[in-house]
Write a protein that holds these residues in place. Structure first.
Motif, PDB file in Angstrom:
ATOM      1  N   GLY A  59      75.488   3.055  12.803  1.00  0.00           N
ATOM      2  CA  GLY A  59      75.211   1.785  12.142  1.00  0.00           C
ATOM      3  C   GLY A  59      75.407   0.557  12.999  1.00  0.00           C
ATOM      4  N   ASN A  60      75.768   0.739  14.272  1.00  0.00           N
ATOM      5  CA  ASN A  60      75.957  -0.405  15.157  1.00  0.00           C
ATOM      6  C   ASN A  60      74.638  -0.847  15.783  1.00  0.00           C
ATOM      7  OD1 ASN A  60      78.847  -0.506  14.932  1.00  0.00           O
ATOM      8  ND2 ASN A  60      78.937   1.309  16.228  1.00  0.00           N
ATOM      9  N   LYS A  61      74.489  -2.157  16.004  1.00  0.00           N
ATOM     10  CA  LYS A  61      73.309  -2.696  16.656  1.00  0.00           C
ATOM     11  C   LYS A  61      73.463  -2.541  18.174  1.00  0.00           C
ATOM     12  CE  LYS A  61      71.147  -4.331  12.988  1.00  0.00           C
ATOM     13  NZ  LYS A  61      69.832  -3.826  12.562  1.00  0.00           N
ATOM     14  N   VAL A  62      72.404  -2.050  18.807  1.00  0.00           N
ATOM     15  CA  VAL A  62      72.409  -1.860  20.256  1.00  0.00           C
ATOM     16  C   VAL A  62      71.176  -2.549  20.821  1.00  0.00           C
ATOM     17  CG1 VAL A  62      72.317  -0.184  22.132  1.00  0.00           C
ATOM     18  CG2 VAL A  62      73.593   0.358  20.044  1.00  0.00           C
ATOM     19  N   SER A  63      71.373  -3.443  21.798  1.00  0.00           N
ATOM     20  CA  SER A  63      70.252  -4.160  22.401  1.00  0.00           C
ATOM     21  C   SER A  63      69.990  -3.646  23.806  1.00  0.00           C
ATOM     22  CB  SER A  63      70.539  -5.662  22.450  1.00  0.00           C
ATOM     23  OG  SER A  63      71.549  -5.938  23.409  1.00  0.00           O
ATOM     24  N   LEU A  64      68.809  -3.954  24.307  1.00  0.00           N
ATOM     25  CA  LEU A  64      68.487  -3.611  25.694  1.00  0.00           C
ATOM     26  C   LEU A  64      69.469  -4.282  26.633  1.00  0.00           C
ATOM     27  CD1 LEU A  64      66.543  -2.355  27.812  1.00  0.00           C
ATOM     28  CD2 LEU A  64      65.251  -4.488  27.723  1.00  0.00           C
ATOM     29  N   SER A  65      69.785  -5.534  26.375  1.00  0.00           N
ATOM     30  CA  SER A  65      70.725  -6.270  27.233  1.00  0.00           C
ATOM     31  C   SER A  65      72.080  -5.596  27.287  1.00  0.00           C
ATOM     32  CB  SER A  65      70.872  -7.717  26.732  1.00  0.00           C
ATOM     33  OG  SER A  65      69.637  -8.387  26.752  1.00  0.00           O
ATOM     34  N   ASP A  66      72.556  -5.115  26.126  1.00  0.00           N
ATOM     35  CA  ASP A  66      73.841  -4.413  26.078  1.00  0.00           C
ATOM     36  C   ASP A  66      73.822  -3.207  27.010  1.00  0.00           C
ATOM     37  OD1 ASP A  66      74.755  -6.159  24.116  1.00  0.00           O
ATOM     38  OD2 ASP A  66      74.146  -4.847  22.469  1.00  0.00           O
ATOM     39  N   LEU A  67      72.739  -2.436  26.929  1.00  0.00           N
ATOM     40  CA  LEU A  67      72.645  -1.212  27.716  1.00  0.00           C
ATOM     41  C   LEU A  67      72.539  -1.501  29.208  1.00  0.00           C
ATOM     42  CD1 LEU A  67      70.167   0.692  25.375  1.00  0.00           C
ATOM     43  CD2 LEU A  67      72.577   1.259  25.725  1.00  0.00           C
ATOM     44  N   LEU A  68      71.743  -2.514  29.562  1.00  0.00           N
ATOM     45  CA  LEU A  68      71.520  -2.810  30.979  1.00  0.00           C
ATOM     46  C   LEU A  68      72.755  -3.391  31.653  1.00  0.00           C
ATOM     47  CD1 LEU A  68      67.873  -4.238  30.952  1.00  0.00           C
ATOM     48  CD2 LEU A  68      68.640  -1.939  31.591  1.00  0.00           C
ATOM     49  N   GLU A  69      73.705  -3.892  30.868  1.00  0.00           N
ATOM     50  CA  GLU A  69      74.955  -4.388  31.457  1.00  0.00           C
ATOM     51  C   GLU A  69      75.687  -3.274  32.197  1.00  0.00           C
ATOM     52  OE1 GLU A  69      77.414  -6.227  28.551  1.00  0.00           O
ATOM     53  OE2 GLU A  69      76.111  -7.985  28.306  1.00  0.00           O
ATOM     54  N   VAL A 105      73.758   5.976  35.117  1.00  0.00           N
ATOM     55  CA  VAL A 105      72.621   5.784  34.219  1.00  0.00           C
ATOM     56  C   VAL A 105      73.025   6.124  32.782  1.00  0.00           C
ATOM     57  CG1 VAL A 105      70.319   6.644  33.607  1.00  0.00           C
ATOM     58  CG2 VAL A 105      70.885   6.157  35.992  1.00  0.00           C
ATOM     59  N   THR A 106      72.633   5.259  31.845  1.00  0.00           N
ATOM     60  CA  THR A 106      72.876   5.506  30.427  1.00  0.00           C
ATOM     61  C   THR A 106      71.656   6.190  29.826  1.00  0.00           C
ATOM     62  OG1 THR A 106      74.293   3.554  30.221  1.00  0.00           O
ATOM     63  CG2 THR A 106      73.358   4.452  28.192  1.00  0.00           C
ATOM     64  N   LEU A 107      71.877   7.330  29.208  1.00  0.00           N
ATOM     65  CA  LEU A 107      70.822   8.063  28.524  1.00  0.00           C
ATOM     66  C   LEU A 107      70.751   7.584  27.080  1.00  0.00           C
ATOM     67  CD1 LEU A 107      68.780  10.426  28.472  1.00  0.00           C
ATOM     68  CD2 LEU A 107      70.708  11.945  27.970  1.00  0.00           C
ATOM     69  N   VAL A 108      69.533   7.324  26.596  1.00  0.00           N
ATOM     70  CA  VAL A 108      69.327   6.838  25.230  1.00  0.00           C
ATOM     71  C   VAL A 108      68.151   7.586  24.617  1.00  0.00           C
ATOM     72  CG1 VAL A 108      68.837   4.839  23.785  1.00  0.00           C
ATOM     73  CG2 VAL A 108      70.083   4.532  25.929  1.00  0.00           C
ATOM     74  N   ALA A 109      68.324   8.072  23.394  1.00  0.00           N
ATOM     75  CA  ALA A 109      67.217   8.692  22.657  1.00  0.00           C
ATOM     76  C   ALA A 109      66.792   7.753  21.536  1.00  0.00           C
ATOM     77  CB  ALA A 109      67.644  10.039  22.075  1.00  0.00           C
ATOM     78  N   VAL A 110      65.491   7.708  21.280  1.00  0.00           N
ATOM     79  CA  VAL A 110      64.949   6.809  20.252  1.00  0.00           C
ATOM     80  C   VAL A 110      63.973   7.578  19.373  1.00  0.00           C
ATOM     81  CG1 VAL A 110      63.627   4.710  19.806  1.00  0.00           C
ATOM     82  CG2 VAL A 110      65.128   4.820  21.802  1.00  0.00           C
ATOM     83  N   SER A 111      64.126   7.441  18.060  1.00  0.00           N
ATOM     84  CA  SER A 111      63.163   8.016  17.123  1.00  0.00           C
ATOM     85  C   SER A 111      63.006   7.059  15.946  1.00  0.00           C
ATOM     86  CB  SER A 111      63.612   9.398  16.622  1.00  0.00           C
ATOM     87  OG  SER A 111      64.354   9.286  15.422  1.00  0.00           O
ATOM     88  N   PRO A 112      61.946   7.212  15.155  1.00  0.00           N
ATOM     89  CA  PRO A 112      61.778   6.339  13.993  1.00  0.00           C
ATOM     90  C   PRO A 112      62.580   6.778  12.770  1.00  0.00           C
ATOM     91  CG  PRO A 112      59.853   7.741  14.253  1.00  0.00           C
ATOM     92  CD  PRO A 112      60.747   8.028  15.411  1.00  0.00           C
ATOM     93  N   GLU A 113      63.386   7.824  12.890  1.00  0.00           N
ATOM     94  CA  GLU A 113      64.177   8.272  11.746  1.00  0.00           C
ATOM     95  C   GLU A 113      65.267   7.259  11.417  1.00  0.00           C
ATOM     96  OE1 GLU A 113      64.025  13.006  11.375  1.00  0.00           O
ATOM     97  OE2 GLU A 113      65.302  12.330  12.995  1.00  0.00           O
ATOM     98  N   LEU A 114      65.657   7.215  10.159  1.00  0.00           N
ATOM     99  CA  LEU A 114      66.707   6.316   9.710  1.00  0.00           C
ATOM    100  C   LEU A 114      68.044   6.687  10.357  1.00  0.00           C
ATOM    101  CD1 LEU A 114      65.744   6.221   5.920  1.00  0.00           C
ATOM    102  CD2 LEU A 114      65.382   4.400   7.607  1.00  0.00           C
TER     103      LEU A 114
END
Length: 214
Positions: A59-69, A105-114
Protein backbone atom coordinates in the motif's frame (compact mmCIF):
# COMPACT_ATOMS: atom_id res chain seq x y z
CA UNK A 1 17.62 -25.21 -17.10
CA UNK A 2 17.28 -21.77 -18.68
CA UNK A 3 14.16 -19.72 -18.08
CA UNK A 4 13.01 -20.02 -21.69
CA UNK A 5 13.46 -23.79 -21.69
CA UNK A 6 11.23 -23.93 -18.62
CA UNK A 7 8.71 -21.70 -20.34
CA UNK A 8 8.78 -23.89 -23.43
CA UNK A 9 8.14 -27.01 -21.35
CA UNK A 10 5.18 -25.37 -19.62
CA UNK A 11 3.80 -24.22 -22.96
CA UNK A 12 4.04 -27.70 -24.46
CA UNK A 13 2.29 -29.17 -21.43
CA UNK A 14 -0.43 -26.54 -21.71
CA UNK A 15 -1.02 -27.39 -25.37
CA UNK A 16 -1.28 -31.09 -24.50
CA UNK A 17 -3.71 -30.70 -21.59
CA UNK A 18 -5.83 -27.62 -22.29
CA UNK A 19 -9.09 -27.99 -24.24
CA UNK A 20 -8.64 -27.18 -27.91
CA UNK A 21 -11.33 -24.50 -27.78
CA UNK A 22 -9.26 -22.72 -25.13
CA UNK A 23 -5.92 -22.92 -26.92
CA UNK A 24 -7.58 -21.87 -30.15
CA UNK A 25 -9.00 -18.68 -28.60
CA UNK A 26 -5.67 -17.81 -26.95
CA UNK A 27 -3.62 -18.46 -30.08
CA UNK A 28 -5.99 -16.43 -32.25
CA UNK A 29 -5.86 -13.50 -29.82
CA UNK A 30 -2.06 -13.54 -29.64
CA UNK A 31 -1.57 -14.05 -33.38
CA UNK A 32 -3.91 -11.16 -34.18
CA UNK A 33 -2.09 -8.91 -31.73
CA UNK A 34 1.33 -9.89 -33.08
CA UNK A 35 0.17 -9.03 -36.59
CA UNK A 36 -0.51 -5.40 -35.62
CA UNK A 37 1.87 -4.73 -32.72
CA UNK A 38 5.25 -3.22 -33.52
CA UNK A 39 7.81 -3.43 -30.66
CA UNK A 40 9.58 -0.47 -32.28
CA UNK A 41 6.65 1.61 -31.02
CA UNK A 42 7.55 0.80 -27.43
CA UNK A 43 10.01 2.88 -25.42
CA UNK A 44 13.52 2.59 -26.85
CA UNK A 45 17.06 2.77 -25.45
CA UNK A 46 18.15 6.38 -25.12
CA UNK A 47 14.67 7.56 -24.11
CA UNK A 48 13.88 9.06 -20.72
CA UNK A 49 11.74 6.74 -18.63
CA UNK A 50 8.53 8.58 -17.66
CA UNK A 51 7.97 9.61 -14.08
CA UNK A 52 5.48 7.48 -12.16
CA UNK A 53 4.08 6.91 -8.72
CA UNK A 54 2.62 3.45 -8.19
CA UNK A 55 1.38 1.56 -5.14
CA UNK A 56 3.38 -1.41 -3.89
CA UNK A 57 1.97 -4.64 -2.47
CA UNK A 58 1.82 -3.18 1.04
CA UNK A 59 0.00 0.00 0.00
CA UNK A 60 2.98 2.36 -0.06
CA UNK A 61 3.49 4.84 -2.91
CA UNK A 62 6.70 4.28 -4.87
CA UNK A 63 7.98 6.80 -7.44
CA UNK A 64 10.62 6.53 -10.13
CA UNK A 65 12.61 9.21 -8.30
CA UNK A 66 12.54 7.17 -5.09
CA UNK A 67 13.91 4.13 -6.89
CA UNK A 68 16.60 5.98 -8.84
CA UNK A 69 18.00 7.47 -5.62
CA UNK A 70 19.41 4.00 -4.99
CA UNK A 71 20.83 3.56 -8.50
CA UNK A 72 19.77 1.87 -11.72
CA UNK A 73 16.54 -0.15 -11.89
CA UNK A 74 15.45 -3.20 -13.84
CA UNK A 75 11.71 -3.14 -14.49
CA UNK A 76 9.80 -6.28 -15.42
CA UNK A 77 6.24 -5.92 -16.72
CA UNK A 78 4.06 -9.00 -16.20
CA UNK A 79 0.43 -9.80 -16.90
CA UNK A 80 -0.82 -11.24 -13.62
CA UNK A 81 -0.56 -13.97 -11.01
CA UNK A 82 -2.81 -16.25 -13.11
CA UNK A 83 -0.11 -16.41 -15.81
CA UNK A 84 2.29 -19.35 -15.23
CA UNK A 85 4.83 -17.84 -17.61
CA UNK A 86 4.91 -14.63 -15.59
CA UNK A 87 5.34 -16.58 -12.36
CA UNK A 88 8.27 -18.54 -13.77
CA UNK A 89 9.91 -15.30 -14.86
CA UNK A 90 9.40 -13.69 -11.44
CA UNK A 91 10.87 -16.75 -9.72
CA UNK A 92 13.87 -16.67 -12.06
CA UNK A 93 14.46 -12.99 -11.27
CA UNK A 94 14.15 -13.69 -7.55
CA UNK A 95 16.79 -16.44 -7.89
CA UNK A 96 19.24 -13.80 -9.19
CA UNK A 97 18.24 -11.05 -6.77
CA UNK A 98 21.52 -11.08 -4.86
CA UNK A 99 23.43 -10.61 -8.12
CA UNK A 100 21.30 -7.60 -9.01
CA UNK A 101 21.84 -6.13 -5.54
CA UNK A 102 25.60 -6.71 -5.74
CA UNK A 103 25.58 -4.57 -8.88
CA UNK A 104 23.62 -1.83 -7.17
CA UNK A 105 20.48 -2.41 -9.22
CA UNK A 106 16.93 -2.39 -7.84
CA UNK A 107 14.64 -5.00 -9.37
CA UNK A 108 10.99 -3.95 -9.76
CA UNK A 109 8.00 -5.89 -11.11
CA UNK A 110 4.93 -4.09 -12.46
CA UNK A 111 1.48 -5.45 -13.30
CA UNK A 112 -2.00 -3.94 -13.61
CA UNK A 113 -3.32 -6.10 -10.76
CA UNK A 114 -4.61 -4.38 -7.64
CA UNK A 115 -2.22 -4.09 -4.65
CA UNK A 116 -3.86 -6.91 -2.69
CA UNK A 117 -3.32 -9.19 -5.67
CA UNK A 118 0.29 -8.04 -5.91
CA UNK A 119 0.70 -8.92 -2.25
CA UNK A 120 -0.66 -12.39 -2.97
CA UNK A 121 1.85 -12.79 -5.79
CA UNK A 122 4.73 -11.62 -3.61
CA UNK A 123 3.80 -14.02 -0.83
CA UNK A 124 3.15 -17.05 -3.05
CA UNK A 125 6.44 -16.63 -4.91
CA UNK A 126 8.43 -15.40 -1.87
CA UNK A 127 9.50 -12.30 -3.79
CA UNK A 128 11.89 -9.94 -2.00
CA UNK A 129 11.66 -7.06 -4.46
CA UNK A 130 8.96 -4.42 -5.03
CA UNK A 131 5.83 -5.46 -6.92
CA UNK A 132 3.97 -2.37 -8.11
CA UNK A 133 0.39 -1.95 -9.31
CA UNK A 134 -0.09 -0.11 -12.59
CA UNK A 135 -3.89 -0.12 -12.31
CA UNK A 136 -5.49 0.57 -15.66
CA UNK A 137 -2.14 0.01 -17.41
CA UNK A 138 -1.45 3.75 -17.37
CA UNK A 139 2.34 3.36 -17.30
CA UNK A 140 2.27 0.44 -19.74
CA UNK A 141 0.29 2.59 -22.19
CA UNK A 142 2.81 5.42 -21.88
CA UNK A 143 5.57 2.97 -22.73
CA UNK A 144 3.78 1.44 -25.71
CA UNK A 145 3.35 -1.88 -23.91
CA UNK A 146 -0.42 -2.29 -23.91
CA UNK A 147 -2.40 -5.30 -25.16
CA UNK A 148 -6.19 -4.86 -25.23
CA UNK A 149 -7.20 -8.50 -25.17
CA UNK A 150 -10.31 -9.30 -27.24
CA UNK A 151 -13.66 -10.16 -25.64
CA UNK A 152 -13.20 -13.75 -26.83
CA UNK A 153 -10.67 -14.17 -24.00
CA UNK A 154 -13.43 -13.77 -21.40
CA UNK A 155 -14.46 -17.38 -21.93
CA UNK A 156 -10.88 -18.47 -21.23
CA UNK A 157 -10.62 -16.54 -17.97
CA UNK A 158 -14.08 -17.72 -16.91
CA UNK A 159 -13.02 -21.31 -17.56
CA UNK A 160 -9.93 -20.93 -15.39
CA UNK A 161 -11.79 -19.11 -12.62
CA UNK A 162 -10.05 -15.74 -13.06
CA UNK A 163 -12.30 -12.99 -11.67
CA UNK A 164 -10.94 -10.12 -13.73
CA UNK A 165 -12.73 -7.28 -11.99
CA UNK A 166 -11.68 -8.53 -8.57
CA UNK A 167 -8.06 -8.76 -9.64
CA UNK A 168 -7.79 -5.61 -11.74
CA UNK A 169 -10.53 -3.29 -10.57
CA UNK A 170 -11.96 -3.06 -14.09
CA UNK A 171 -13.35 -5.31 -16.77
CA UNK A 172 -11.39 -4.28 -19.87
CA UNK A 173 -9.02 -7.31 -20.08
CA UNK A 174 -6.03 -5.02 -20.73
CA UNK A 175 -2.56 -6.35 -19.92
CA UNK A 176 0.98 -5.18 -20.56
CA UNK A 177 3.12 -6.75 -23.23
CA UNK A 178 5.71 -8.74 -21.22
CA UNK A 179 8.81 -6.56 -21.16
CA UNK A 180 12.03 -5.95 -19.26
CA UNK A 181 13.62 -2.50 -19.21
CA UNK A 182 16.95 -1.39 -17.74
CA UNK A 183 16.97 2.25 -16.61
CA UNK A 184 20.22 3.86 -15.48
CA UNK A 185 20.44 6.05 -12.39
CA UNK A 186 19.83 9.21 -14.48
CA UNK A 187 16.48 7.84 -15.73
CA UNK A 188 17.66 6.95 -19.23
CA UNK A 189 16.56 3.63 -20.74
CA UNK A 190 19.63 1.62 -21.61
CA UNK A 191 18.21 -1.74 -22.77
CA UNK A 192 14.79 -3.19 -23.53
CA UNK A 193 13.28 -6.60 -24.20
CA UNK A 194 9.73 -6.48 -25.59
CA UNK A 195 7.98 -9.50 -27.09
CA UNK A 196 4.24 -9.73 -27.86
CA UNK A 197 4.56 -13.53 -27.70
CA UNK A 198 3.88 -14.06 -23.99
CA UNK A 199 5.85 -17.32 -23.68
CA UNK A 200 9.23 -15.72 -24.38
CA UNK A 201 10.97 -13.71 -21.65
CA UNK A 202 14.38 -12.17 -21.08
CA UNK A 203 16.88 -14.51 -19.43
CA UNK A 204 18.09 -13.01 -16.12
CA UNK A 205 21.66 -13.72 -17.20
CA UNK A 206 21.17 -11.38 -20.16
CA UNK A 207 19.88 -8.68 -17.83
CA UNK A 208 23.03 -9.08 -15.75
CA UNK A 209 25.12 -8.65 -18.89
CA UNK A 210 23.23 -5.45 -19.64
CA UNK A 211 23.97 -4.17 -16.15
CA UNK A 212 27.67 -5.00 -16.40
CA UNK A 213 27.83 -2.75 -19.47
CA UNK A 214 26.45 0.31 -17.67
Amino acid sequence: MSLNKELSTVYEQFLETAPKEVTSVINDAVDNFKSVYDPAGAIQPGSTFPQFQLTDATGNKVSLSDLLEKGAILVSFYRGEWCPFCNLELRALQAHLDEFHQRGVTLVAVSPELPDQSLSTSEKLSLKFPVLSDVGNQLAKQLGLFFAQPDSMRTVFDKFGVDWKQRYGNDDLGVPVPATILVDRTGIVRNTFVNPEYRYRLEPEIALQWIDQL
